[in-house]
Every structure is written in C-alpha cells, then in structure tokens.
Scaffold this active site. Structure first.
Site, mmCIF file in Angstrom:
data_model
loop_
_atom_site.group_PDB
_atom_site.id
_atom_site.type_symbol
_atom_site.label_atom_id
_atom_site.label_comp_id
_atom_site.label_asym_id
_atom_site.label_seq_id
_atom_site.Cartn_x
_atom_site.Cartn_y
_atom_site.Cartn_z
ATOM 1 N N GLN A 77 2.040 -6.078 -3.122
ATOM 2 C CA GLN A 77 2.502 -6.174 -1.732
ATOM 3 C C GLN A 77 3.808 -5.375 -1.547
ATOM 4 O O GLN A 77 4.000 -4.391 -2.251
ATOM 5 C CB GLN A 77 2.671 -7.640 -1.293
ATOM 6 C CG GLN A 77 1.357 -8.409 -1.151
ATOM 7 C CD GLN A 77 0.783 -8.936 -2.445
ATOM 8 O OE1 GLN A 77 1.448 -9.609 -3.209
ATOM 9 N NE2 GLN A 77 -0.485 -8.649 -2.709
ATOM 10 N N GLY A 128 -10.795 -3.073 3.409
ATOM 11 C CA GLY A 128 -11.373 -1.943 4.141
ATOM 12 C C GLY A 128 -10.862 -1.820 5.569
ATOM 13 O O GLY A 128 -11.340 -0.981 6.340
ATOM 14 N N GLY A 161 -4.549 -4.392 -3.707
ATOM 15 C CA GLY A 161 -5.547 -3.365 -4.016
ATOM 16 C C GLY A 161 -4.779 -2.131 -4.435
ATOM 17 O O GLY A 161 -4.109 -1.518 -3.610
ATOM 18 N N HIS A 162 -4.794 -1.829 -5.724
ATOM 19 C CA HIS A 162 -4.000 -0.722 -6.255
ATOM 20 C C HIS A 162 -4.940 0.394 -6.696
ATOM 21 O O HIS A 162 -5.785 0.189 -7.561
ATOM 22 C CB HIS A 162 -3.120 -1.206 -7.417
ATOM 23 C CG HIS A 162 -2.102 -2.223 -6.979
ATOM 24 N ND1 HIS A 162 -1.259 -2.873 -7.843
ATOM 25 C CD2 HIS A 162 -1.788 -2.685 -5.741
ATOM 26 C CE1 HIS A 162 -0.480 -3.693 -7.160
ATOM 27 N NE2 HIS A 162 -0.782 -3.605 -5.889
ATOM 28 N N ASP A 206 0.806 -1.223 0.000
ATOM 29 C CA ASP A 206 0.000 0.000 0.000
ATOM 30 C C ASP A 206 0.839 1.273 0.000
ATOM 31 O O ASP A 206 0.441 2.304 0.541
ATOM 32 C CB ASP A 206 -0.970 0.016 1.207
ATOM 33 C CG ASP A 206 -1.877 -1.193 1.210
ATOM 34 O OD1 ASP A 206 -2.232 -1.672 0.116
ATOM 35 O OD2 ASP A 206 -2.228 -1.664 2.304
ATOM 36 N N LYS A 251 1.874 1.994 -5.139
ATOM 37 C CA LYS A 251 2.411 1.381 -6.369
ATOM 38 C C LYS A 251 1.497 1.642 -7.566
ATOM 39 O O LYS A 251 1.968 1.979 -8.649
ATOM 40 C CB LYS A 251 2.595 -0.132 -6.178
ATOM 41 C CG LYS A 251 3.597 -0.494 -5.100
ATOM 42 C CD LYS A 251 3.644 -1.991 -4.854
ATOM 43 C CE LYS A 251 2.391 -2.553 -4.240
ATOM 44 N NZ LYS A 251 2.080 -2.103 -2.874
ATOM 45 N N GLY A 252 0.177 1.474 -7.346
ATOM 46 C CA GLY A 252 -0.774 1.638 -8.444
ATOM 47 C C GLY A 252 -0.672 3.018 -9.060
ATOM 48 O O GLY A 252 -0.613 3.170 -10.288
HETATM 49 P P1 GDP Z 1 -0.732 0.246 -3.552
HETATM 50 O O1 GDP Z 1 -1.337 -1.007 -3.057
HETATM 51 O O2 GDP Z 1 0.735 0.326 -3.295
HETATM 52 O O3 GDP Z 1 -1.066 0.531 -4.986
HETATM 53 O O4 GDP Z 1 -1.371 1.421 -2.690
HETATM 54 P P2 GDP Z 1 -2.944 1.586 -2.324
HETATM 55 O O5 GDP Z 1 -3.664 2.027 -3.528
HETATM 56 O O6 GDP Z 1 -3.438 0.395 -1.613
HETATM 57 O O7 GDP Z 1 -2.847 2.718 -1.233
HETATM 58 C C1 GDP Z 1 -2.292 3.965 -1.505
HETATM 59 C C2 GDP Z 1 -3.359 5.028 -1.248
HETATM 60 O O8 GDP Z 1 -2.747 6.298 -1.201
HETATM 61 C C3 GDP Z 1 -4.397 5.133 -2.371
HETATM 62 O O9 GDP Z 1 -5.630 5.503 -1.823
HETATM 63 C C4 GDP Z 1 -3.840 6.228 -3.267
HETATM 64 O O10 GDP Z 1 -4.866 6.897 -3.999
HETATM 65 C C5 GDP Z 1 -3.238 7.145 -2.247
HETATM 66 N N1 GDP Z 1 -2.062 7.924 -2.687
HETATM 67 C C6 GDP Z 1 -1.063 7.541 -3.530
HETATM 68 N N2 GDP Z 1 -0.115 8.509 -3.594
HETATM 69 C C7 GDP Z 1 -0.526 9.505 -2.788
HETATM 70 C C8 GDP Z 1 0.032 10.764 -2.383
HETATM 71 O O11 GDP Z 1 1.121 11.158 -2.787
HETATM 72 N N3 GDP Z 1 -0.685 11.510 -1.488
HETATM 73 C C9 GDP Z 1 -1.877 11.104 -0.998
HETATM 74 N N4 GDP Z 1 -2.494 11.900 -0.126
HETATM 75 N N5 GDP Z 1 -2.431 9.925 -1.338
HETATM 76 C C10 GDP Z 1 -1.770 9.134 -2.212
HETATM 77 P P1 IMO Z 2 -0.886 -4.221 -2.205
HETATM 78 O O1 IMO Z 2 -0.444 -4.798 -3.524
HETATM 79 C C1 IMO Z 2 -0.969 -4.579 2.123
HETATM 80 C C2 IMO Z 2 -1.049 -8.609 3.786
HETATM 81 C C3 IMO Z 2 -2.310 -9.040 4.520
HETATM 82 C C4 IMO Z 2 -1.715 -9.965 5.574
HETATM 83 C C5 IMO Z 2 -0.598 -10.661 4.791
HETATM 84 C C6 IMO Z 2 -0.980 -12.017 4.226
HETATM 85 O O2 IMO Z 2 -2.185 -3.506 -2.278
HETATM 86 O O3 IMO Z 2 0.195 -3.444 -1.565
HETATM 87 P P2 IMO Z 2 -2.503 -12.768 2.178
HETATM 88 O O4 IMO Z 2 -3.961 -12.527 1.906
HETATM 89 O O5 IMO Z 2 -1.605 -12.234 1.115
HETATM 90 O O6 IMO Z 2 -2.209 -14.188 2.524
HETATM 91 O O7 IMO Z 2 -2.213 -11.915 3.524
HETATM 92 O O8 IMO Z 2 -0.256 -9.786 3.717
HETATM 93 N N1 IMO Z 2 -1.263 -8.133 2.419
HETATM 94 C C7 IMO Z 2 -1.190 -6.843 2.057
HETATM 95 N N2 IMO Z 2 -1.009 -5.734 2.800
HETATM 96 N N3 IMO Z 2 -1.060 -4.468 0.786
HETATM 97 C C8 IMO Z 2 -1.226 -5.579 0.024
HETATM 98 O O9 IMO Z 2 -1.202 -5.542 -1.328
HETATM 99 C C9 IMO Z 2 -1.334 -6.832 0.661
HETATM 100 N N4 IMO Z 2 -1.509 -8.099 0.223
HETATM 101 C C10 IMO Z 2 -1.447 -8.887 1.305
HETATM 102 O O10 IMO Z 2 -2.975 -7.939 5.100
HETATM 103 O O11 IMO Z 2 -1.103 -9.204 6.581
HETATM 104 MG MG MG Z 3 -2.868 -1.647 -1.823
#
Ligand code: GDP
Ligand code: IMO
Ligand code: MG
Length: 432
Positions: A226, A304, A40-41, A13, A16-17
């Site tokens: 991840q 969530g 979840g990207h 999180d 990356k997305g």
């Molecule tokens: P990922 O799994 O690495 O793709 O990251 P996620 O999408 O799960 O979580 C990153 C969250 O931060 C998302 O809601 C993005 O929209 C948000 N985000 C990404 N870059 C920025 C930033 O520079 N500032 C803020 N405020 N939010 C960001």
């Molecule tokens: P992105 O790509 C954050 C975490 C889960 C749990 C552990 C194992 O959005 O960054 P699993 O279901 O993979 O067996 O769960 O890994 N986890 C993540 N945490 N971002 C993710 O993906 C994750 N994918 C798995 O919360 O701790």
């Molecule tokens: Mg994510």
C-alpha cells in the site's frame, strides 16, 4: 550489513514490486511486514510479467530468503496458489527460500464475506472501495484479540475451539445484520487442515532469523505494501487500509529493532494514482487524466479496477518524507510523462483562503482542499531506452531536481519502464 525499507509514498501502486525486485540483487533477505493480498506487486523481468499479492517480490532470485512477518495477514489459499504458480514456472519455493511467521494472522473465509457484506451495506458516499479480500475484518479480529494466528494451525484443539467461537459470531453478523449466507464450521476446518499440511513446513521465527542475519552482516530489504496515504493512522481515514503502511511498521511487523534500519526508500510515481474511494486533491477528471491512465496502463493489479490519475502532489510527498523518514526516493513511471507539454506539481493546498501544507486529518477538509500548482516544462522524447541519468532530457532532469529540492530527499533510483532493466540506479541504498 545494511537494512533498507521500501515504502509507497502515495496511495499504493507506485511500483514498489519493481523496485524491490531490483534491490533484491543486493539483499540476502526480503521481508513483507504488513498488509495482505490486497496488495498487487508487479514485476517484469526480461519481458515476463509476475504479479505477487502475498509472496515477497524478492522470490524470483532463487537464492534469497523471503519472509512473511508477523504484521502480515495471510490468506492461505492465495499464498498456496502463488507458491504453486511459481513452481509451475520452474521456480522452487521451498522452506529454504520462504519463511512464514507463526505470529502472522490468518484471513479466514468469514473475513472476506464480512468485508464484502459491509461494503455492500454502505451508502454510495461512504463506500471505501476495499479490495474485498477481508483485510479490515481480519485486522479487527487481531486487534480485538480474537484472531487466528498461523501458528494456531499447529494446535488442533486450540484451532477448533477458536474457529467454533468465531464462525458462530460471524454467522450471527452475516445472517442477522447483513442478510448474507452463513459459513459452515466443518467446511472451513477441513479446508484449513489441508492448508496446514502445505504451510506449516514454512513456519519459523522471523524475528530470530533476522537478528541472526544482522549479526552475520547480511543485507535485509523490507517490502512495504500500500502507501503512506493509506496508513490507518496517518492516511486519509477512513479511506485507508487497516494496517500501518509507513516505515516504522517494518520493525513492528517483523520483530526487528528500529536502531538497525539504515535507509528508507520512498517509491514515488512521477504522477499520482488512487484506486478505490476517498480524497485525491490532484485528481484529473479530464483528457490529461485519461492520457496518464491509458499510457501508464493504470488498472489495479488486484481487482482490475481503473485507477484514478492526477498530477504529482508535493504535499503528499512531504507527508511521506516526514512520516517515513525517507533517505532516498525511487521516482517511477517517468516515461509515462513523456509528451506532456507542461507538467504540473502541487506545492501546497488552499482551504477556505488559508494555505495548507500537510494533508488535513479531517476527511471533509481533505476532500475540500484545492491544490496550488506550479508548472514545469515537459519533454517530447521517449525515455524508455535511457540508462544514464545524463542522457535524460533536460526537462526531465529539472523535474527530478524540483522533487528533490521540494522534499529534501535525493532520488536514488529513476524508473523509465516496467522492466527490471529499465531503471537508473543513481545511489544504491545498501551502500552506507
Ligand atoms: P506496486 O503495488 O507499488 O508494486 O505497483 P503495481 O505493480 O501495482 O503497479 C505499478 C505498475 O507500473 C506495474 O504494472 C508495473 O509493471 C509498472 N511500472 C513500474 N515501474 C514502471 C515505470 O517506470 N514505467 C512504466 N511504464 N511502468 C512501470
Ligand atoms: P499495493 O501494495 C492500491 C486500497 C483499496 C481501498 C483501500 C482499503 O499494490 O500498493 P482494503 O482492501 O485494504 O481494506 O482496501 O485501500 N488498497 C490499495 N490501493 N494499492 C494497494 O496495494 C492497495 N491495497 C489496498 O483500493 O481504497
Ligand atoms: Mg499494486
């Protein structure tokens, strides 16, 4: 031609997305190579938000080829619903835009049931907090050589035979060990025949296509899921996911040779979050942690769940630099730190009086380390509207410089908001 790998440096999180979406502009191919719909990207483009769990984050461009490599595990129901949702939004997802490796393994309904049943059976202290999507059990079957591959759906007799054996064994486990309801073979068979009709047109040999792309001097972007500390080998085991999340797996998970990778960009949130259980040395269980959580909208994009929050961890950052061979950083969510009087940065840990500078492999030790912090001056200004590095507050620039000096890796990108436009591209990793 350039090939760039994007990976998470922390516990997922990191944004990356968003960065993959941004860099897709310069790529011809975008390739997922591991993980499944535990990811979840999130992408925000001109105020519109998209969340992808399995489709590569390059899909919004419409003229790029997105690929799901052999290292990914696919829940066909989730993939089909992502394709349908994009099509409803007017984005065509045809086989000319998306290719699925026949070698990718399928997440079957019994994998999710087992994932959830196993988690429920663990004691509170041992729960991993998985996403419940069947990731562990699916990779177990893959490594155990009993998995069902996407390509198996093309061979009815083979699929029937494998499914029969698997349903029988998994039902034994579900009913006898976990006291959970059994699954019906015929129901799964019919469901997957429906999936096969929709998915098989997307099948192809990802490795062969990427090799052609390389020879045609096209640019390839690999999208990690991840993060480094969730890596099955190098992360905080057992509180990890079940795949290798580090850059080396971009090659294994897509069939691309390591000598052809030119750059590895580590996505680093300007602070740290973790969703699910396990050690988190710089976690803040105080008002500052709550502030970061609220301002950063830190809720899991898949489940969530509220993300745990803490300061940036230099030990984790250096682990990521080493394990991934990082050539550049994308520092994200810098805007979330605006208004913090002081910003702390962990430069090492102590454990029983000794200095520790890499995450211990022993899980009790990883849970017991105490971070050693240095404190940097914060800044008051909101920075969402900054588009030039020079316009950042001096303290923000000092913070970035400290991260660069500490890791020995230059910042290629600084992100100051969720939108594609809210980004400073300092060095394009595709430029050789
Ligand atoms: P990922 O799994 O690495 O793709 O990251 P996620 O999408 O799960 O979580 C990153 C969250 O931060 C998302 O809601 C993005 O929209 C948000 N985000 C990404 N870059 C920025 C930033 O520079 N500032 C803020 N405020 N939010 C960001
Ligand atoms: P992105 O790509 C954050 C975490 C889960 C749990 C552990 C194992 O959005 O960054 P699993 O279901 O993979 O067996 O769960 O890994 N986890 C993540 N945490 N971002 C993710 O993906 C994750 N994918 C798995 O919360 O701790
Ligand atoms: Mg994510």
């Amino acid at each position: 031609m350039s090939s760039v790998v994007v990976v998470g440096t922390q516990w997922g999180d990191e944004g990356k997305g968003k960065i993959v979406d941004l860099l897709t502009k310069y790529a011809d191919f975008v390739v997922r190579f591991q993980g499944g719909n535990n990811a979840g990207h999130t992408l925000v483009v001109e105020g519109k938000k998209f969340v992808f769990h399995i489709i590569p984050s390059g899909i919004l461009y419409g003229d790029k080829m997105c690929m799901i490599g052999n290292g990914v595990i696919i829940d066909p129901g989730v993939l089909i619903s992502e394709i349908d949702q994009l099509q409803k939004k007017g984005l065509s997802v045809s086989p000319a835009r998306l290719m699925i490796s026949e070698r990718a393994h399928l997440i079957m309904p019994y994998h999710a049931s087992l994932d959830q049943a196993k988690e429920a059976a663990l004691s509170e202290n041992n729960k991993i907090g998985t996403t419940g999507r069947g990731i562990g059990p699916c990779y177990m079957d893959k490594v155990g050589r009993t998995g069902i591959k996407a390509g198996d759906l093309l061979d009815d007799a083979l699929f029937r035979e494998k499914l029969k054996v698997e349903v029988e064994e998994k039902n034994f486990l579900l009913t006898k060990k976990y006291n959970a309801p059994p699954l019906q073979y015929e129901e799964i068979y019919r469901l997957f025949m429906g999936y096969a009709e929709k998915l098989t047109p997307f099948y192809g040999n990802v490795s062969v296509e990427l090799d052609k792309a390389r020879k045609n001097n096209q640019n390839i972007l690999f999208e990690g899921a991840q993060g480094t500390q969730l890596d099955i080998d190098h992360g905080t085991y057992p509180f990890v996911t079940s795949s290798n999340t580090i850059a080396g797996n971009a090659c294994n998970g897509s069939g691309f040779g390591p000598a052809y990778i030119d750059a590895v960009v580590g996505i680093m949130k300007a602070y740290t979050t973790r969703v699910g259980a396990g050690p988190f040395p710089t976690e803040l269980s105080d008002a500052t942690g709550d502030q970061l959580q609220a301002k950063g909208c830190e809720f899991g994009a898949t489940t969530g769940r509220r993300r745990r929050c803490g300061w940036l961890d230099g030990v984790v950052a250096n682990d990521a630099a080493r394990l991934n061979g990082l050539t550049g950083l994308a520092i994200t969510k810098l805007d979330v730190l605006s208004g913090q009087k002081n910003i702390k940065f962990a430069t090492s840990y102590t454990l029983e009086g000794k200095t520790v500078s890499a995450m211990p492999s022993n899980i009790s030790q990883a849970g017991a380390v105490v971070p050693v912090y240095e404190s940097l001056e914060g800044w008051k200004e909101d920075i969402e509207n900054v588009r030039e590095y020079d316009d950042l507050p001096i303290q923000a620039k000092d913070y970035i410089r400290r991260i660069e000096d500490f890791t020995g890796v230059p910042a290629n990108i600084v992100s100051v908001g969720p939108d594609r436009a809210e980004t400073l591209l300092l060095t394009n990793p595709f430029d050789k």
